[in-house]
Scaffold this motif. Structure first.
Motif, short mmCIF file in Angstrom:
data_model
loop_
_atom_site.label_atom_id
_atom_site.label_comp_id
_atom_site.label_asym_id
_atom_site.label_seq_id
_atom_site.Cartn_x
_atom_site.Cartn_y
_atom_site.Cartn_z
N ILE A 102 4.06 -10.52 11.52
CA ILE A 102 2.93 -10.15 10.68
C ILE A 102 3.19 -8.81 9.99
O ILE A 102 2.95 -8.65 8.79
N LEU A 103 3.68 -7.82 10.75
CA LEU A 103 3.95 -6.52 10.17
C LEU A 103 5.04 -6.60 9.10
O LEU A 103 5.00 -5.88 8.11
N ASP A 104 6.00 -7.49 9.30
CA ASP A 104 7.07 -7.66 8.32
C ASP A 104 6.54 -8.18 6.99
O ASP A 104 7.12 -7.93 5.94
N GLY A 105 5.41 -8.89 7.06
CA GLY A 105 4.85 -9.48 5.84
C GLY A 105 3.71 -8.69 5.24
O GLY A 105 3.04 -9.17 4.32
N LEU A 106 3.48 -7.45 5.73
CA LEU A 106 2.39 -6.64 5.18
C LEU A 106 2.65 -6.29 3.72
O LEU A 106 3.79 -6.21 3.26
N ASN A 107 1.56 -6.04 3.03
CA ASN A 107 1.65 -5.53 1.67
C ASN A 107 2.52 -4.26 1.68
O ASN A 107 2.31 -3.37 2.51
N PRO A 108 3.51 -4.15 0.78
CA PRO A 108 4.40 -2.99 0.80
C PRO A 108 3.67 -1.65 0.75
O PRO A 108 4.10 -0.68 1.38
N GLN A 109 2.56 -1.58 0.01
CA GLN A 109 1.82 -0.34 -0.07
C GLN A 109 1.22 0.03 1.28
O GLN A 109 1.23 1.20 1.68
N THR A 110 0.68 -0.97 2.00
CA THR A 110 0.15 -0.73 3.33
C THR A 110 1.26 -0.32 4.28
O THR A 110 1.12 0.61 5.08
N SER A 111 2.38 -1.02 4.19
CA SER A 111 3.51 -0.77 5.09
C SER A 111 4.05 0.65 4.93
O SER A 111 4.41 1.31 5.91
N GLU A 112 4.11 1.15 3.69
CA GLU A 112 4.67 2.48 3.43
C GLU A 112 3.83 3.59 4.06
O GLU A 112 4.35 4.65 4.41
N LYS A 113 2.53 3.38 4.19
CA LYS A 113 1.63 4.41 4.69
C LYS A 113 1.53 4.43 6.21
O LYS A 113 0.82 5.26 6.77
#
Length: 321
Positions: free
Chosen positions: A261-272
């Motif tokens: 699930i974390l691997d598929g997060l929105n890139p903007q969410t993941s970066e923060k």
């Protein structure tokens, strides 16, 4: 061997049967029996078949989980939503684990040590929606753990915090609608009703995220609830170790799912967020939870699990990079 499975069991379990099963060629006809008394008394069971009576399997077949699908322990088939919008946004029973199912891992465990019943909650709200969602999952777990441990007086501040975080995420009305019922359940010591109310709260919040077109937040709420529950569960097991009880939390499909699930997060969410570090810890948990077939966990393995989940908790809440 004949297979007897009622239709409701087939409907609930068909998704997880290996595709290879359906592609197998017909089973060859059995060879003529030989006049051997020992052989005549021996029944050979094909492990690719499941015989069930009244929908109950004779043995536990290995779970076949596709990437991104909720593990069997966390899903609630009765809540299945096949709507097109939910399928498009990734919000349904297979991609948003049931909070109440996650909390079931605390059932039948020893009492949770007082140090893990209550935790210090952040005074200031994060400005990052992803962390707010994780914290909401923690709060839901806080409420369940408090009720389970008899800390009824601590439910009100938790319920108020849920409303506060809900407003920050744009779902305050949904949280307001459930807070009174959660308080009433807590005051009356209605644990099962409290769990059902939490599940209903999660369902309504998820529906709101669908309308806001932000499914990542629903996934992060479930992750926060699971991390908090597992930290409390491993502490409880360590306080009064029993190998069979401990085996309930050695479920490698759980951390493997959340890593996906974390691997598929929105890139903007993941970066923060500390997603890379969190995924490394989830992968480590998957390895730690994978036991040799037929073996039971040891106290040392439970302690190692507890330390890793504590590191994951710190990373999830931004307390450790």
């Amino acid at each position: 061997m004949k297979i007897r499975v009622i239709s409701s069991f087939l409907a609930a379990a068909a998704w997880c049967l290996p595709a290879a099963w359906a592609e197998q060629p017909p089973t060859p006809a059995a060879a003529p029996a030989v006049p051997n008394a020992e052989a005549a008394d021996t029944e050979v069971i094909d492990t690719d078949e499941i015989e069930a009576i009244d929908g109950t399997p004779d043995y536990n077949a290995p779970e076949s989980r596709k990437p991104g699908e909720v593990p069997a322990m966390f899903r609630d088939d009765s809540m299945l939503d096949d709507s097109i919008i939910n399928q498009e946004l990734g919000i349904n029973v297979y991609t948003a684990p049931s909070i109440s199912k996650i909390f079931n891992q605390l059932d039948d465990l020893p009492a949770i040590p007082d140090a893990y019943v209550l935790r210090k909650r952040p005074e200031k709200l994060s400005t990052e929606a992803g962390r707010l969602a994780l914290e909401m999952g923690y709060l839901m777990a806080d409420g369940f753990i408090a009720v389970r441990s008899g800390h009824m007086n601590d439910i009100k501040p938790i319920a108020l915090d849920l409303v506060r975080y809900g407003k920050a995420l744009g779902v305050g009305d949904k949280m307001n609608a459930h807070s009174a019922s959660l308080l009433e359940n807590a005051e009356k010591g209605q644990i099962e009703e409290f769990k059902r109310n939490l599940a209903s709260t999660q369902e309504d919040v998820n529906a709101e995220f669908v309308s806001l077109r932000d499914p990542d937040l629903a996934h992060l709420i479930a992750l926060g609830g699971w991390v908090r529950a597992l930290e409390a569960a491993t502490a409880a097991i360590s306080s009064k170790f029993d190998a069979k009880q401990a085996s309930a939390v050695f479920y490698p499909d759980g951390p493997a799912y959340f890593s996906e699930i974390l691997d598929g997060l929105n890139p903007q969410t993941s970066e923060k967020m500390h997603i890379h570090h969190m995924r490394k810890l989830l992968d480590k948990l998957t390895e730690q939870m994978t036991l040799p077939e037929g073996s039971l966990p040891t106290p040392e393995q439970v302690e190692a699990l507890h330390l890793t989940i504590k590191q994951l908790s710190d990373a999830a809440l931004g307390e450790k990079s």
